[in-house]
Write a protein that holds these residues in place. Structure first.
Motif, PDB file in Angstrom:
ATOM      1  N   GLU A  30      25.521-133.343  27.587  1.00 47.27           N
ATOM      2  CA  GLU A  30      25.263-133.832  28.932  1.00 47.27           C
ATOM      3  C   GLU A  30      25.321-135.354  28.931  1.00 47.27           C
ATOM      4  O   GLU A  30      24.668-136.003  28.110  1.00 47.27           O
ATOM      5  N   LEU A  31      26.076-135.904  29.878  1.00 49.09           N
ATOM      6  CA  LEU A  31      26.311-137.336  29.901  1.00 49.09           C
ATOM      7  C   LEU A  31      26.006-137.908  31.285  1.00 49.09           C
ATOM      8  O   LEU A  31      26.522-137.429  32.293  1.00 49.09           O
ATOM      9  N   ALA A  32      25.190-138.941  31.321  1.00 45.47           N
ATOM     10  CA  ALA A  32      24.857-139.636  32.564  1.00 45.47           C
ATOM     11  C   ALA A  32      25.879-140.751  32.811  1.00 45.47           C
ATOM     12  O   ALA A  32      26.488-141.274  31.874  1.00 45.47           O
ATOM     13  N   THR A  75      40.878-135.247  36.279  1.00 47.14           N
ATOM     14  CA  THR A  75      41.065-135.530  34.857  1.00 47.14           C
ATOM     15  C   THR A  75      39.735-135.963  34.272  1.00 47.14           C
ATOM     16  O   THR A  75      39.040-136.818  34.831  1.00 47.14           O
ATOM     17  N   VAL A  76      39.351-135.357  33.154  1.00 48.72           N
ATOM     18  CA  VAL A  76      38.181-135.794  32.382  1.00 48.72           C
ATOM     19  C   VAL A  76      38.654-136.047  30.960  1.00 48.72           C
ATOM     20  O   VAL A  76      39.587-135.408  30.483  1.00 48.72           O
ATOM     21  N   ALA A  77      38.010-136.988  30.277  1.00 50.37           N
ATOM     22  CA  ALA A  77      38.462-137.339  28.934  1.00 50.37           C
ATOM     23  C   ALA A  77      37.311-137.926  28.133  1.00 50.37           C
ATOM     24  O   ALA A  77      36.352-138.461  28.692  1.00 50.37           O
ATOM     25  N   GLY A  78      37.435-137.833  26.814  1.00 54.15           N
ATOM     26  CA  GLY A  78      36.433-138.391  25.929  1.00 54.15           C
ATOM     27  C   GLY A  78      36.275-137.544  24.686  1.00 54.15           C
ATOM     28  O   GLY A  78      36.861-136.457  24.556  1.00 54.15           O
ATOM     29  N   PRO A  79      35.474-138.023  23.716  1.00 54.94           N
ATOM     30  CA  PRO A  79      35.326-137.306  22.449  1.00 54.94           C
ATOM     31  C   PRO A  79      34.749-135.910  22.583  1.00 54.94           C
ATOM     32  O   PRO A  79      34.978-135.053  21.716  1.00 54.94           O
ATOM     33  N   GLY A  80      34.015-135.638  23.641  1.00 54.50           N
ATOM     34  CA  GLY A  80      33.470-134.301  23.831  1.00 54.50           C
ATOM     35  C   GLY A  80      34.529-133.244  24.033  1.00 54.50           C
ATOM     36  O   GLY A  80      34.272-132.050  23.869  1.00 54.50           O
ATOM     37  N   VAL A 166      30.720-129.405  28.062  1.00 54.28           N
ATOM     38  CA  VAL A 166      30.559-130.823  28.374  1.00 54.28           C
ATOM     39  C   VAL A 166      30.227-130.940  29.853  1.00 54.28           C
ATOM     40  O   VAL A 166      30.945-130.406  30.708  1.00 54.28           O
ATOM     41  N   ARG A 167      29.140-131.635  30.164  1.00 54.36           N
ATOM     42  CA  ARG A 167      28.685-131.790  31.540  1.00 54.36           C
ATOM     43  C   ARG A 167      28.576-133.272  31.876  1.00 54.36           C
ATOM     44  O   ARG A 167      27.799-134.009  31.252  1.00 54.36           O
TER      45      ARG A 167
END
Length: 297
Positions: A30-32, A75-80, A166-167
């Motif tokens: 979970e990411l803020a 589009t979502v992106a990142g190490p998760g 991933v949220r």
């Protein structure tokens, strides 16, 4: 305040493999947010972007529209998302009580963030459109716009694939959707069209020889791109005259490629339309917009 940001380069993955079965579900990530929403009012598209997480765990989210409509690219992106696989079964949802949408998105690379998960078009209530009836499909030619009431229900953007969740904790998106709606109406004005007339229109242009043209486009996968294993999502927009003739055609790359040059606009020269009709039933100058996806396999 409107800010224009540099565009993030995005390229699609050419590897089509199923996600492996996980031995056990990983703890949800979970990411803020760590930034405000940033808006890019570009000449041919509207983008709303935000980043989440901290340090080496930063993630990226973007909503993107190329014309007014009830749907938007996501589009979502990142190490998760590092272990997410292209076209693998993925659950997508936007609030806690929602039944997840069953989807099969592309994956790719977003510059500065790594692995990205890419949806050509989605809505909060119906996901990416699988199982929609034709009459229920998002209208790419006239308003309605993004549904701000649905946007108000949003709590997060959550993706789950292969036991990994991933949220991104966006909070309500009604204000964000209002910004995108205003931006896409401004696009119409930039194209020399009457935005107010579109808001009350009875119908948009109806493509009368669609089957013939679509078959030609589908059969003409650029050979150099196929050899390179390139895939792509393109956005096509044609301006349709009061007589139903194609006045112009524009192709915009939604993803980055090296060799893929679509013949779509060349073939659209022979497309025919029933013209758009305004509130009084009179024909008027409008546009037709759609996505073209080149996918190997």
């Amino acid at each position: 305040m409107v800010r224009t940001l540099p565009a993030f380069a995005l390229s699609l993955s050419a590897t089509l493999v199923a996600a492996p079965l996980a031995a056990a579900d990983a703890p949800p990530l979970e990411l803020a947010p760590n930034s405000q929403w940033n808006v890019d009012f570009a000449p041919d598209k509207c983008q709303l972007m935000r980043t989440f997480g901290e340090g080496e765990n930063q993630h990226f989210l973007r909503f993107q529209q190329y014309s007014p409509g009830r749907w938007a690219g996501l589009t979502v992106a990142g190490p998760g998302f590092k272990k997410f696989r292209s076209l693998a079964a993925t659950e997508l949802r936007f609030f806690e009580s929602q039944t997840p949408h069953k989807t099969k998105p592309f994956t790719g690379t977003v510059e500065g963030f790594g692995t990205g998960v890419i949806y050509s078009g989605m809505t909060v209530d119906r996901g990416t459109g699988e199982g929609w009836d034709d009459e229920d499909m998002p209208d790419s030619t006239t308003v309605p716009l993004l549904d701000t009431a649905l946007g108000k229900q949003v709590e997060f953007v959550e993706l789950r694939q292969g036991g990994r969740t991933v949220r991104l904790k966006t909070g309500p998106l009604n204000a964000a959707f209002e910004v995108l709606n205003q931006c896409t109406l401004d696009l119409l004005r930039d194209w020399g069209l009457d935005a107010d007339r579109h808001l009350t229109a009875q119908s948009g242009p109806v493509w009368t020889n669609q089957d013939v043209i679509v078959r030609r486009i589908q059969s003409d996968y650029p050979s150099d791109a196929a050899r390179e294993g390139e895939q792509a999502i393109l956005r096509m927009r044609v301006i349709v005259s009061e007589q139903g003739k194609v006045e112009s055609c524009t192709l915009i790359d939604a993803t980055q490629t090296k060799e893929l040059e679509s013949p779509a606009c060349r073939l659209m020269k022979s497309a025919t339309f029933e013209p758009a009709r305004d509130a009084s039933g009179a024909a008027f100058k409008s546009y037709f917009a759609t996505s073209i996806t080149y996918r190997l396999g």
